[in-house]
Design an enzyme around this catalytic site. Structure first.
Site, short mmCIF file in Angstrom:
data_model
loop_
_atom_site.label_atom_id
_atom_site.label_comp_id
_atom_site.label_asym_id
_atom_site.label_seq_id
_atom_site.Cartn_x
_atom_site.Cartn_y
_atom_site.Cartn_z
N HIS A 160 0.82 -1.22 0.00
CA HIS A 160 0.00 0.00 0.00
C HIS A 160 0.85 1.28 0.00
CE1 HIS A 160 -3.66 -2.24 0.46
NE2 HIS A 160 -3.28 -2.76 1.62
N ASP A 196 -2.36 -10.52 -2.89
CA ASP A 196 -2.98 -10.13 -1.63
C ASP A 196 -4.46 -9.82 -1.89
OD1 ASP A 196 -2.00 -8.91 1.29
OD2 ASP A 196 -3.79 -7.90 0.51
N HIS A 198 -6.12 -7.41 -0.82
CA HIS A 198 -6.33 -5.97 -1.01
C HIS A 198 -5.53 -5.48 -2.21
CE1 HIS A 198 -6.89 -6.79 3.35
NE2 HIS A 198 -7.96 -6.03 3.17
N ASP A 286 -4.30 -13.14 2.88
CA ASP A 286 -5.61 -12.75 3.42
C ASP A 286 -6.75 -13.10 2.47
OD1 ASP A 286 -4.54 -10.79 1.80
OD2 ASP A 286 -4.63 -9.19 3.29
C1 6XA Z 1 -7.20 -1.16 7.13
C2 6XA Z 1 -7.06 -2.44 6.40
C3 6XA Z 1 -5.70 -2.59 5.92
C4 6XA Z 1 -5.56 -3.76 5.01
C5 6XA Z 1 -4.15 -4.23 5.06
C6 6XA Z 1 -3.83 -5.32 4.15
N1 6XA Z 1 -7.54 -1.36 8.48
N2 6XA Z 1 -3.39 -4.99 2.96
O1 6XA Z 1 -3.89 -6.49 4.43
O2 6XA Z 1 -2.98 -5.88 2.07
ZN ZN Z 2 -4.18 -7.45 2.39
#
Ligand code: 6XA
Ligand code: ZN
Length: 343
Positions: A160, A196, A198, A286
């Site tokens: 991110h 991932d 996200h 995830d």
């Molecule tokens: C915000 C969620 C962050 C997602 C983090 C993640 N509380 N990114 O796993 O790949």
């Molecule tokens: Zn993630």
């Protein structure tokens, strides 16, 4: 396959994130990397080596100098200016219509360099973040010097983080650092596959206008899922990078291996068409059905097939750990990908 990991990565250990109307301990914690480390050792996947030390240059190849200086200085400034040793966390952001200029005050700086409330800074953050990036660089060097693949047990994660912005538990973009390092060491065309759950908005933004790095991401539809403002299929790259960014947003709740595997095959096909000569995998776990913050339905056994599908690209490959919060199954899920790749 060798794994690269340092206990220094556990020095990043913050107390809170703000999510779902609550301030709570972050899902992203040192227990994650310890769990993966323990599983890899117990399974004897291969040697686990300490990261080498690197200068800042390979980090500065994908992040701005001002941002890296901010990360280095933030904790000290926070303690000095705010007189607290609670986590440094922003509360005010330069959203549309506001000035895009770094303020003098540390709380202003935190907002300037953050896009959310999920990347707090604590006393050990910079050391942990630096060690995580060094793990990515060391694994990359293993591949540069001839290993077919290596696993960077990165934590905190990175996908991110943009050129000058943190968020979503990410500070330095380890996968971007790895990809750029491959480019700077003889690989002409590098693909990044982000599996991932996200969308890897930071990685996308870093390479968005580049034709030498293909970014391919499979993730929960941002219409319904974090990071909400990036990851749509219409984001295909710009300028020289037009066509070099491919997003596969998938529905939450119903995405199981049957659906996912076809999309993964298509993604690998695009990496082959791009004629990449090396691959970086942003390996988030995830997508697992038991993940506490995500909504895909992959099972532990599916990760072996994921590894095999990635191996079909037949490329020198650097695996970089991203998310995955079902800690009791995280090590097994990671192992299945890496073993599935090696078979
Ligand atoms: C915000 C969620 C962050 C997602 C983090 C993640 N509380 N990114 O796993 O790949
Ligand atoms: Zn993630």
């Amino acid at each position: 396959m060798k794994t690269v990991y340092s206990a220094d990565q556990e020095l990043h250990d913050v107390r809170l994130e703000v999510t779902s109307g609550d301030a709570r301990p972050p899902y992203e914690s040192p227990a994650r990397s310890r769990a993966v480390f323990n599983s890899i050792r117990a399974a004897a996947l291969g040697d686990v080596v300490e990261p080498d030390k690197f200068p800042l240059e390979p980090i500065l190849a994908v992040h701005s100098q001002a941002y890296v200086e901010f990360l280095q200085r933030a904790w000290g400034l926070w303690v000095e200016e705010c007189g607290t040793e609670l986590d440094a966390i922003p509360y005010c952001f330069p959203h549309r219509g506001l000035r895009q200029v770094e303020p003098r005050n540390i709380e202003g700086k935190l907002g300037y360099y953050s896009f959310d409330l999920s990347a707090a800074i604590g006393e050990g953050t910079w050391r942990g973040v630096r060690a995580s990036a060094n793990a990515a660089l060391t694994a990359t060097n293993l591949v540069i010097t001839g290993e077919q693949a290596a696993f960077a047990l990165c934590r905190p994660p990175g996908h991110h983080a943009g050129r000058d912005i943190m968020g979503g538990y990410c500070y330095i973009n380890n996968a971007a650092v790895a990809a750029q390092s491959l480019r700077d060491n003889g690989f002409e065309r590098v693909a990044i596959l982000d599996v991932d759950y996200h969308h890897g908005n930071g990685t996308q933004s870093i390479f968005y206008d580049r034709a030498d790095v293909l970014f391919v991401s499979i993730h929960g539809d941002p219409e319904d899922e974090y990071p909400h403002f990036s990851g749509y299929a219409c984001e295909t790259g710009e300028g020289q990078g037009a066509g070099c960014n491919i997003n596969y947003p998938l529905p939450l709740g119903t995405t199981d291996w049957e659906c996912y595997s076809g999309v993964l095959e298509d993604a690998i096909g695009n990496i082959s068409t791009f004629a990449a000569d090396a691959l970086v995998v942003s390996l988030g776990l995830d997508t697992f059905a038991g993940d506490p913050i995500a909504r895909f339905k992959l099972q532990t056994k599916d990760y072996s097939q994921m590894g095999a599908a990635i191996a079909a690209a037949e490329l020198p490959t650097v695996f970089v750990l991203e998310g995955g919060y079902a800690i009791d199954r995280l090590g097994e899920n990671v192992l299945n990908v890496l073993r599935g790749f090696e078979l």
